[in-house]
Design an enzyme around this catalytic site. Structure first.
Site, PDB file in Angstrom:
ATOM      1  N   LYS A  74       0.878  -1.182   0.000  1.00 28.74           N
ATOM      2  CA  LYS A  74       0.000   0.000   0.000  1.00 28.74           C
ATOM      3  C   LYS A  74       0.911   1.226   0.000  1.00 28.74           C
ATOM      4  CE  LYS A  74      -1.914   2.989   2.031  1.00 28.74           C
ATOM      5  NZ  LYS A  74      -1.740   4.405   1.711  1.00 28.74           N
TER       6      LYS A  74
ATOM      7  N   GLY B 138       6.645   4.942   8.308  1.00 28.27           N
ATOM      8  CA  GLY B 138       5.850   6.173   8.319  1.00 28.27           C
ATOM      9  C   GLY B 138       5.833   6.783   9.699  1.00 28.27           C
ATOM     10  N   SER B 139       4.750   7.485  10.000  1.00 24.15           N
ATOM     11  CA  SER B 139       4.666   8.226  11.260  1.00 24.15           C
ATOM     12  C   SER B 139       4.401   7.278  12.432  1.00 24.15           C
ATOM     13  CB  SER B 139       3.538   9.262  11.183  1.00 24.15           C
ATOM     14  OG  SER B 139       2.296   8.598  11.112  1.00 24.15           O
TER      15      SER B 139
ATOM     16  N   GLY C 285       1.894   4.126  12.623  1.00 24.72           N
ATOM     17  CA  GLY C 285       2.583   2.872  12.992  1.00 24.72           C
ATOM     18  C   GLY C 285       1.926   2.212  14.195  1.00 24.72           C
TER      19      GLY C 285
ATOM     20  N   GLU D  42       9.229   1.149  11.027  1.00 24.26           N
ATOM     21  CA  GLU D  42      10.301   2.130  10.857  1.00 24.26           C
ATOM     22  C   GLU D  42       9.639   3.493  10.968  1.00 24.26           C
ATOM     23  OE1 GLU D  42      12.455   4.576  10.215  1.00 24.26           O
ATOM     24  OE2 GLU D  42      12.606   4.210   8.060  1.00 24.26           O
TER      25      GLU D  42
ATOM     26  N   CYS E  88      13.715   9.963   6.989  1.00 23.73           N
ATOM     27  CA  CYS E  88      13.647   9.515   8.387  1.00 23.73           C
ATOM     28  C   CYS E  88      15.020   9.506   9.041  1.00 23.73           C
ATOM     29  CB  CYS E  88      12.975   8.154   8.484  1.00 23.73           C
ATOM     30  SG  CYS E  88      13.716   6.951   7.414  1.00 23.73           S
TER      31      CYS E  88
ATOM     32  N   GLU F 121      10.388  15.357  15.259  1.00 23.83           N
ATOM     33  CA  GLU F 121      10.799  15.173  13.868  1.00 23.83           C
ATOM     34  C   GLU F 121      10.051  16.194  13.007  1.00 23.83           C
ATOM     35  OE1 GLU F 121       9.595  11.545  11.788  1.00 23.83           O
ATOM     36  OE2 GLU F 121      11.653  11.366  11.090  1.00 23.83           O
TER      37      GLU F 121
HETATM   38  P1  ADP Z   1       3.472  10.644   6.919  1.00 23.16           P
HETATM   39  O1  ADP Z   1       3.254  11.397   8.181  1.00 23.16           O
HETATM   40  O2  ADP Z   1       4.887  10.422   6.546  1.00 23.16           O
HETATM   41  O3  ADP Z   1       2.557  11.011   5.797  1.00 23.16           O
HETATM   42  P2  ADP Z   1       1.855   8.411   7.594  1.00 23.16           P
HETATM   43  O4  ADP Z   1       2.257   7.564   8.717  1.00 23.16           O
HETATM   44  O5  ADP Z   1       0.629   9.220   7.701  1.00 23.16           O
HETATM   45  O6  ADP Z   1       3.146   9.204   7.248  1.00 23.16           O
HETATM   46  O7  ADP Z   1       1.740   7.545   6.268  1.00 23.16           O
HETATM   47  C1  ADP Z   1       2.589   6.452   5.989  1.00 23.16           C
HETATM   48  C2  ADP Z   1       1.768   5.388   5.325  1.00 23.16           C
HETATM   49  O8  ADP Z   1       0.834   4.887   6.270  1.00 23.16           O
HETATM   50  C3  ADP Z   1       0.951   5.881   4.148  1.00 23.16           C
HETATM   51  O9  ADP Z   1       0.906   4.873   3.153  1.00 23.16           O
HETATM   52  C4  ADP Z   1      -0.414   6.089   4.764  1.00 23.16           C
HETATM   53  O10 ADP Z   1      -1.469   6.008   3.826  1.00 23.16           O
HETATM   54  C5  ADP Z   1      -0.475   4.925   5.728  1.00 23.16           C
HETATM   55  N1  ADP Z   1      -1.413   5.086   6.850  1.00 23.16           N
HETATM   56  C6  ADP Z   1      -1.810   6.215   7.476  1.00 23.16           C
HETATM   57  N2  ADP Z   1      -2.684   5.934   8.466  1.00 23.16           N
HETATM   58  C7  ADP Z   1      -2.855   4.595   8.462  1.00 23.16           C
HETATM   59  C8  ADP Z   1      -3.641   3.689   9.243  1.00 23.16           C
HETATM   60  N3  ADP Z   1      -4.431   4.110  10.226  1.00 23.16           N
HETATM   61  N4  ADP Z   1      -3.547   2.373   8.969  1.00 23.16           N
HETATM   62  C9  ADP Z   1      -2.744   1.916   7.988  1.00 23.16           C
HETATM   63  N5  ADP Z   1      -1.995   2.720   7.216  1.00 23.16           N
HETATM   64  C10 ADP Z   1      -2.036   4.049   7.437  1.00 23.16           C
END
Ligand code: ADP
Length: 507
Positions: A187, A240-241, A245, A262, A296, A395
């Site tokens: 995804k 991601g965030s 996460g 990560e 990151c 961050e």
């Molecule tokens: P950033 O702050 O770097 O945009 P996110 O953590 O929001 O990072 O996004 C990283 C990935 O996680 C993206 O592919 C986003 O669509 C996905 N994502 C965001 N929220 C969720 C969630 N609740 N469950 C699964 N995936 C998610």
């Protein structure tokens, strides 16, 4: 070549932007709704990507399961490795298409996108070779037992990735999982999903069997949450965030599957007075301005000994001011940030910095008509930043370097440790004893001495301590991460192994 050069199979108006469909079971799958993909240098959409939800995610997981049971788990590691190496060659053959698409999608300078393509190819090349060396162990046990371990694939792996390095991170997480024998559903991020979709097409064209790699673009709370919670997924890898996460980990807790997380960092450089500060400048600058600091493992804090503080800050300020900012396709030093929202977030930190710290250079949006459309921010040097201040602990994900002086090694370690992250650290010293001592003191996944990030290094394991994450990506370690350990113990009484089950029953 069927897949690569035509982004969509859906009939669209020729005036419409290209539509990038999902890739499921070896086919392009359009969706009823599409997500506008914005060019960060122009602030306008230039493409659309499928908006997958639960239905497409279900289909993708089913396709991966089918491919795993009927094809991939019966494919020898040597053959999987060969296919991975063919994917590497195919990525290189499409390098310019991938690099241009990555730059339009993420805003990053074209030279950095070209490097990303090469690194993505290296992941497939490295794991394509390394998988043949993946082996279990023979275990010393009782004299009448032969015991050993097998490294077996999990089955179906779910991968959720961010927008900053879509192609590199896709390859980083997919290549070891696929080489190890898993089938994957990826995804990508809603802000930048295009190169992972191209990667899937290129991999299928290169011979990867249908269903082995599926890509479902969409929003996090829709496709992302559906994948994270799916009972058909056997392993989850997320980059991601922290907040997202934690949601993924909570979903994994319900289906009891392992997670690799990560989650970013606030990585310090520690510059000691025995090191010529001028020699550290190029890599300190690069580590916070590569992809405009949206990285990151960005070196976002500078802890510098008071004796060399003024000299280093002056040299960095000059280097920051000399950086060229512009659209990624013109290959400047710094492109725009990913989105208007991200720029607002970074500008919020710059306002806090201006209030509480010393803004040495930068501090806002670059002036001039060239910067009106895109999401640009000046590279910014904030000095005299107190430990505890948000620009020190949080961050930012922008080109913002926070400088804090120290007077002793112990103080440097205390400052380095004063955030909840623990991803990477750079140590700059000529003293080998100090380098080793610091490397052991720092609670980070990686320590770089007199360099930063080891030029990417696909061979080097990469993971976080503290709240930076769980598990390891990259290097040979990642092959272990994407396999489970099975123990087999065989009773070795003479004659016993020659008796078949049926014979045993008859007897
Ligand atoms: P950033 O702050 O770097 O945009 P996110 O953590 O929001 O990072 O996004 C990283 C990935 O996680 C993206 O592919 C986003 O669509 C996905 N994502 C965001 N929220 C969720 C969630 N609740 N469950 C699964 N995936 C998610």
């Amino acid at each position: 070549m069927s897949f690569v050069n035509v982004p969509a199979n859906v009939p669209v108006n020729p005036q419409a932007p290209p539509h990038y469909a999902a890739v499921i079971a070896g086919k392009r799958v359009p969706t009823a709704e599409w997500i506008d993909i914005v060019d960060p240098a122009l602030g306008r959409p230039f493409a659309r990507a499928a908006r997958c939800g639960t239905a497409e995610t279900d289909e993708a997981v089913a396709a991966a399961r089918d491919a795993y049971e009927h094809t991939w788990r019966h494919t020898a590691p040597a053959e999987r490795g060969r296919l991975c190496r063919r994917v590497a060659d195919a990525l290189r053959a499409e390098a310019e298409l991938l690099a241009q698409t990555e730059t339009r999608d993420t805003g990053k300078p074209l030279g950095q996108s070209r490097t990303d393509v090469d690194v993505a190819a290296r992941y497939f090349e490295f794991y394509g070779g390394a998988v043949e060396a993946l082996a279990g162990e023979t275990l010393i046990s009782r004299p009448d037992l032969l015991a050993f371990t097998l490294r077996e694939p999990y089955g179906v792996c779910g991968h959720i990735i961010p927008w900053n390095y879509p192609l590199q991170v896709a390859a980083r997480t997919l290549a070891p999982a696929l080489a190890a024998g898993n089938c994957c559903v990826l995804k990508p991020a809603e802000d930048a999903p295009l190169t992972p979709l191209l990667l899937a097409g290129i991999a299928l064209d290169a011979g990867l069997p249908p269903g082995v790699l599926n890509v479902v673009p969409g929003y996090g709370p829709e496709a992302g949450a559906a994948l994270a919670a799916h009972p058909g997924v056997d392993h989850l890898a997320f980059t991601g965030s922290r907040e997202a996460g934690a949601s993924v980990m909570a979903a994994a807790a319900r289906t009891i599957v392992p997670v690799t997380l990560e989650l970013g960092g606030k990585s310090p450089h520690i510059v000691l007075p025995d090191y010529d500060p001028k020699r550290a400048v190029p890599l300190i600058v690069e580590s916070i301005t590569e992809h405009a600091g949206q990285n990151c493992s960005a070196g976002s804090r500078l802890l510098v000994h008071a004796r060399v503080h003024d000299e280093l800050v002056a040299a960095l300020a000059a280097a920051f001011r000399a950086l060229r900012i512009g659209p990624g396709l013109t290959d400047p030093d710094l492109g725009p940030l990913i989105s208007a929202a991200q720029r607002e977030r970074v500008l919020g930190y710059l306002r806090l910095g201006a209030r509480d710290c010393v803004t040495v250079t930068g501090g806002g949006v670059p002036a001039g008509p060239a910067y009106e459309e895109g999401f640009y921010v000046q590279p910014t040097l904030l000095d005299r930043v107190d430990a505890g201040h948000p620009v020190f602990t949080e961050e930012i994900f922008g080109p913002v370097l926070a400088v804090t002086p120290f007077s002793s090694l112990e103080e440097a370690v205390r400052l380095a440790e004063a955030t909840s992250y623990g991803l990477a650290a750079g140590v700059w010293t000529r003293d080998v004893g100090t380098a080793h001592w610091l490397a052991r003191q720092l609670r980070t996944g990686q320590v770089f001495v007199n360099n930063y990030s080891a030029a990417g290094g696909v061979e080097l394991p990469f993971g976080g301590c503290k709240r930076s994450g769980i598990g390891v990506e990259k290097g040979f370690e990642a092959l272990r991460e994407y396999t489970r350990c099975k123990t087999v113990a065989i009773h070795t009484r003479p004659g016993e192994s020659t008796v078949s089950y049926e014979e045993g029953c008859e007897g």
